[in-house]
Design an enzyme around this catalytic site. Structure first.
Site, short mmCIF file in Angstrom:
data_model
loop_
_atom_site.label_atom_id
_atom_site.label_comp_id
_atom_site.label_asym_id
_atom_site.label_seq_id
_atom_site.Cartn_x
_atom_site.Cartn_y
_atom_site.Cartn_z
N GLN A 127 0.79 -1.12 -0.09
CA GLN A 127 0.04 -0.04 -0.01
C GLN A 127 0.97 1.19 0.10
O GLN A 127 1.61 1.54 0.84
CB GLN A 127 -1.04 -0.10 1.38
CG GLN A 127 -1.85 1.37 1.32
CD GLN A 127 -2.19 1.14 2.94
OE1 GLN A 127 -2.48 0.17 3.39
NE2 GLN A 127 -3.09 2.16 3.12
N GLY A 128 0.80 2.09 -1.06
CA GLY A 128 1.88 3.02 -1.33
C GLY A 128 1.08 4.51 -1.08
O GLY A 128 0.71 5.15 -2.25
N SER A 146 1.51 6.73 2.29
CA SER A 146 2.15 7.50 3.12
C SER A 146 3.37 8.06 2.24
O SER A 146 4.04 7.40 1.51
CB SER A 146 2.53 7.00 4.44
OG SER A 146 1.48 6.60 5.09
N SER A 161 4.61 -1.31 4.04
CA SER A 161 4.80 -2.70 4.82
C SER A 161 5.07 -3.63 4.07
O SER A 161 4.15 -3.65 2.69
CB SER A 161 3.45 -2.83 5.68
OG SER A 161 3.30 -2.08 6.66
N GLU A 221 -10.27 -1.56 6.42
CA GLU A 221 -9.26 -2.04 7.04
C GLU A 221 -9.52 -1.98 8.65
O GLU A 221 -9.14 -2.91 9.55
CB GLU A 221 -7.83 -1.54 6.80
CG GLU A 221 -6.73 -1.95 7.50
CD GLU A 221 -5.62 -0.82 6.99
OE1 GLU A 221 -5.74 0.29 6.57
OE2 GLU A 221 -4.20 -0.98 7.54
C1 LIG Z 1 4.14 -0.39 11.53
C2 LIG Z 1 3.50 0.66 10.60
C3 LIG Z 1 3.22 0.32 9.30
C4 LIG Z 1 2.80 1.18 8.06
N1 LIG Z 1 2.42 0.67 7.10
C5 LIG Z 1 1.98 1.59 6.05
C6 LIG Z 1 1.79 1.18 4.55
O1 LIG Z 1 2.04 -0.13 4.32
N2 LIG Z 1 1.40 1.91 3.59
C7 LIG Z 1 1.53 3.17 3.88
O2 LIG Z 1 0.97 3.92 3.09
N3 LIG Z 1 1.70 3.65 5.22
C8 LIG Z 1 1.75 3.01 6.14
N4 LIG Z 1 2.08 3.39 7.49
C9 LIG Z 1 2.12 4.66 7.63
C10 LIG Z 1 0.88 5.41 8.63
O3 LIG Z 1 -0.24 5.44 7.90
C11 LIG Z 1 1.48 6.73 9.10
O4 LIG Z 1 2.55 6.60 9.96
C12 LIG Z 1 0.20 7.53 9.75
O5 LIG Z 1 -0.59 7.66 8.74
C13 LIG Z 1 0.68 8.68 10.36
O6 LIG Z 1 1.42 9.55 9.48
P1 LIG Z 1 2.84 10.08 10.06
O7 LIG Z 1 3.61 8.89 10.46
O8 LIG Z 1 3.42 10.82 8.90
O9 LIG Z 1 2.78 10.74 11.33
P2 LIG Z 1 2.13 12.32 11.29
O10 LIG Z 1 1.11 12.60 10.52
O11 LIG Z 1 3.58 13.38 11.25
O12 LIG Z 1 1.57 12.53 12.91
C14 LIG Z 1 2.66 12.80 13.93
C15 LIG Z 1 1.86 13.03 15.20
O13 LIG Z 1 1.09 14.18 15.07
C16 LIG Z 1 -0.35 14.15 15.17
N5 LIG Z 1 -1.32 14.69 14.23
C17 LIG Z 1 -0.97 14.86 12.85
N6 LIG Z 1 -2.23 15.44 12.44
C18 LIG Z 1 -2.97 15.91 13.22
C19 LIG Z 1 -4.08 16.59 13.52
N7 LIG Z 1 -4.79 17.16 12.30
N8 LIG Z 1 -4.84 16.87 14.76
C20 LIG Z 1 -4.11 16.19 15.85
N9 LIG Z 1 -2.96 15.51 15.68
C21 LIG Z 1 -2.41 15.39 14.68
C22 LIG Z 1 -0.27 12.57 15.05
O14 LIG Z 1 -1.51 12.16 15.61
C23 LIG Z 1 0.64 11.92 15.67
O15 LIG Z 1 0.50 11.82 17.00
C24 LIG Z 1 2.62 2.43 8.35
C25 LIG Z 1 2.97 2.93 9.82
C26 LIG Z 1 3.47 2.09 10.77
C27 LIG Z 1 3.81 2.64 12.27
#
Ligand SMILES: Cc1cc2nc3c(=O)[nH]c(=O)nc-3n(C[C@H](O)[C@H](O)[C@H](O)COP(=O)(O)OP(=O)(O)OC[C@H]3O[C@@H](n4cnc5c(N)ncnc54)[C@H](O)[C@@H]3O)c2cc1C
Lengths: 326, 377
Positions: free
Chosen positions: B125-126, B128, B160, B243
């Site tokens: 899943q691409g 992020s 992932s 999901e």
């Molecule tokens: C183990 C794992 C597997 C994953 N697998 C995939 C995958 O296969 N494909 C894929 O596309 N992605 C994947 N992800 C990515 C995942 O979807 C993102 O990590 C997630 O959506 C959060 O984005 P970020 O990590 O950029 O955090 P950020 O968005 O930068 O968030 C950082 C912090 O800020 C907070 N925050 C952000 N915006 C707001 C808001 N509007 N209000 C309040 N708080 C806020 C968040 O809650 C968090 O606490 C995976 C992540 C993990 C940990």
């Protein structure tokens, strides 16, 4: 597993709500009886329906021992009497089917604690030990001495009930009957608390949309939006566990006792968190006596302690986990 | 309202149990090295697919079983209860497969669906990107239409199982001049394409289970778009709801097996007699049970043919909470040394449960906006 309400169940919930909204305080109890709210078993109501009614009454903070009486009627046919179970005893672990209260020469003696609506009850359902076995004595309230205790909720007014060589009206059932009543009581007071928490959540949601600070509705502040969202999850999940426990009683599921302990433990804590969240959302206004929030809070806290506290039920779950492993 | 299984479901449950009794691999059989483990797990999924236990509710004409969704849930819960290993196609089964079924053309369904079920082709899943996590709609990967097809440039992250995937569902901006939610499309990208680079990243658990993805003039045939141009956001929201919601039922069964293991570990370590330990375990069990009750109630509407709605955000919050409570309880009750590698890994992984699939904060936002209809900020 299907936990969706049927159309009949939805209709029942709406009808009871209308009934409570229309009736004046003095006549609600009779109206509930006429409506059939105590007709359990057969074609009548099951624990799920009783829980729906209890939730509706809780939403309006109706000061009635409905959950209490319905729990007894769920196990016994007592013709819709205002009967209240006496399941806790002072200074002892919460164990309704292991009473220290005893029947000697046909007379009941002992002490019961935290009996809700004791002053309004016609009858008490009193677990007691007779010749080593637990039975349920039905006792006229007028033959007991009722002692008020300090309480956060004067409408429920849990009291101390003393029985001194009381001649019971009848002896009904055994330890199994007591366990069924205890499980139903735990589930139904939880339903009542969920009702009280649900209407409070709705009040807080509306208030957050109207009250303005810093030039905008306070509902615009994410800190409050997240409190309200968490309250929603707590409320809905507590209701799910109440419904599950009620359905497991109706289906005579082997796990019904544990399910009721789980729902009571969870709902007591979850509804209290909802109330705390609501008070935070309201700010100072909720500390005025005329504002309804504190009445919801009081009801939720005191019902959370009726028929075993969250800790009592967690202990019961904990003991069964430890037993199963040894 | 009905708790007991239907007779047909009971028979199915017995079938799955009988199958598992002879075929389920023992934990000690599963290879440790990631490549060998993947090969082993693909074989395992293929065997389950042949037995009719994968994609049971997917349309029969595309390789599924054509049965009610409730049957797949019975199967998934049995697999979890037996401690059977998770399928390597998890992204295909939970995310991209449902998207292809809901939004794909018949050609796409015929091409992609069966290999997902049989674990012949794995998916990633691409979505992020380094600069687009929670604010997914601000993603910058671009797709430009040319005579050869779409040309993709950009970077994806946290993908992932990206290193094992044959295909990746990539969200890319096809129309930069449109408002940010409108200009996004979903493209099926061949992971062997020239210009595409996959870099596995080591996770805090020590495994390299997710990857960075670099796209440098990667050409994707025009027919590889899923849904229409600009449908990407709509599809993404559809699949993440899926999901969030449906994963909870098998997940709670798995958590239950972990809890049983924790109780046994506590007994073996001689700490189960401690009432405080018992109470902590009871609270963890209560959260798992309530997750089961709540997921069952909210998913019933979906099983009866409705769409997965914003209620799934509540389920997702409870699911993360139950897993985190359980794993923290394990560490607390057993202690660091007593917890050992099994609980160390689960504890660390549990911290991701409130991040992936939309963070805890984003789930609360969804509830506040879409269920409680609180006025906008
Ligand atoms: C183990 C794992 C597997 C994953 N697998 C995939 C995958 O296969 N494909 C894929 O596309 N992605 C994947 N992800 C990515 C995942 O979807 C993102 O990590 C997630 O959506 C959060 O984005 P970020 O990590 O950029 O955090 P950020 O968005 O930068 O968030 C950082 C912090 O800020 C907070 N925050 C952000 N915006 C707001 C808001 N509007 N209000 C309040 N708080 C806020 C968040 O809650 C968090 O606490 C995976 C992540 C993990 C940990």
């Amino acid at each position: 597993m299907d936990l969706q309400l049927t159309d009949e169940q939805r209709w029942l919930a709406e009808s009871v709500d209308e009934l409570v909204a229309r009736a004046d305080a003095g006549s609600v109890w009779r109206s509930l009886g006429e409506f059939g709210a105590f007709e359990v078993g057969g074609d009548g109501l099951g624990a799920v329906e009783l829980a729906l009614i209890a939730r509706g009454l809780g939403a309006r903070l109706a000061p009635l021992p409905y959950a209490d009486a319905a729990a007894v009627h769920y196990a016994l046919d007592l013709g819709g009497a205002a009967v209240v179970p006496c399941l806790a005893e002072p200074g002892r672990r919460y164990a309704p089917a292991e009473p220290a209260t005893a029947i000697v020469d046909g007379r009941v003696s002992g002490e019961k604690d935290a009996v809700p609506y004791a002053a309004a009850a016609e009858l008490f359902a009193v677990p007691a030990t007779a010749d080593g076995d637990a039975v349920l004595a039905i006792v006229s309230a007028t033959r007991t001495s009722i002692e008020a205790r300090p309480t956060l909720d004067e409408t429920v007014a849990p009291a101390h009930v003393r029985l001194e060589e009381v001649e019971p009206e009848s002896i009904e059932g055994d330890a199994e009957t007591i366990r069924t009543i205890a499980a139903a009581a735990a589930v139904l007071v939880s339903a009542e608390a969920v009702g009280a928490a649900g209407s409070l959540h709705e009040l807080a949601r509306e208030y957050a949309g109207q009250r303005r600070q810093f030039g905008r509705p306070i509902a615009g502040f994410q800190a409050l939006r997240h409190i309200l969202a968490d309250m929603y999850v707590q409320l809905e999940s507590a209701w799910s566990s109440v419904l599950y426990a009620a359905a497991s009683l109706d289906e005579r599921d082997a796990d019904a006792t544990r399910a009721s302990a789980i729902s009571k433990a969870y709902a007591a804590r979850a509804t209290q968190q909802v109330a705390h969240g609501a008070l935070q959302v309201f700010g100072g206004i909720a500390f005025t006596a005329e504002h309804p929030a504190h009445r919801h809070l009081r009801r939720i806290v005191v019902r959370g302690g009726s028929y075993g506290s969250a800790r009592d039920h967690e202990r019961a779950v904990a003991r069964s986990l430890a037993r199963a492993a040894s | 309202m009905k708790l007991a299984l239907e007779p047909a479901e009971q028979l199915l449950q017995e079938d799955v149990r009988a199958f598992l009794a002879t075929h389920a691999p023992d934990a000690s059989e599963i290879p440790h090295a990631l490549d060998d483990r993947m090969a082993f797990l693909r074989e395992w999924q293929a065997r389950c697919y042949e037995a009719g236990f994968v994609g049971r509710a997917w349309p029969a004409e595309f390789g599924g079983g054509g049965r009610p969704t409730s049957e797949q849930i019975v199967v998934d819960q049995e697999l979890a209860a037996a401690g059977a290993p998770e399928f390597p196609s998890v992204v295909g089964l939970d995310v991209l497969g449902p998207a292809i079924l809901a939004f794909g053309t018949d050609e796409q369904r015929a091409r992609y669906v069966r290999p997902i079920l049989a674990a012949e082709e794995l998916w990633a899943q691409g979505f992020s990107e380094p600069e687009a996590g929670s604010d997914l709609a601000s993603l910058r990967t671009t797709a430009v239409e040319t005579d050869e097809g779409w040309v993709l440039n950009g970077q994806k992250t946290w993908i992932s199982w990206g290193q094992f995937a044959r295909w990746c569902g990539v969200l890319a901006r096809t129309d930069p001049e449109l408002p940010k939610h409108k200009g996004i499309s979903l493209l099926v990208v061949d992971m062997a394409s020239p210009g595409l680079e996959v870099r596995p990243m080591e996770q805090i658990t020590g495994h390299a289970e997710f990857c960075e993805l670099f796209l440098d003039d990667v050409v994707v045939p025009s027919e590889n778009m899923l849904g229409g141009r600009g449908d990407g956001w709509k599809i993404a929201m559809h699949v993440v709801g899926h999901e969030r919601g449906t994963a909870a039922l098998p997940r709670q069964v798995m958590l239950r097996t972990w809890l049983d293991r924790l109780v046994a570990d506590a007994a073996a370590a001689g700490v189960l007699a401690d009432e405080r330990a018992q109470d902590e375990l009871a609270r963890a069990l209560i959260e798992i049970e309530v997750l089961r009750h709540h997921a069952s109630r909210t998913m019933a509407a979906f099983l009866n043919g409705g769409a997965v709605g914003p209620e799934s955000s509540g389920v997702k919050l409870l699911m993360a909470q139950a897993e985190q409570t359980l794993c923290a309880t394990a560490l607390d009750v057993l202690g660091d040394a007593g917890a050992g590698p099994f609980w160390h890994e689960r504890y660390l992984y549990s911290r991701a449960a409130s991040v992936y699939g939309g963070t805890q904060q984003i789930q609360r936002d969804i509830i506040a906006n879409r269920i409680l209809s609180l006025p906008a900020e």
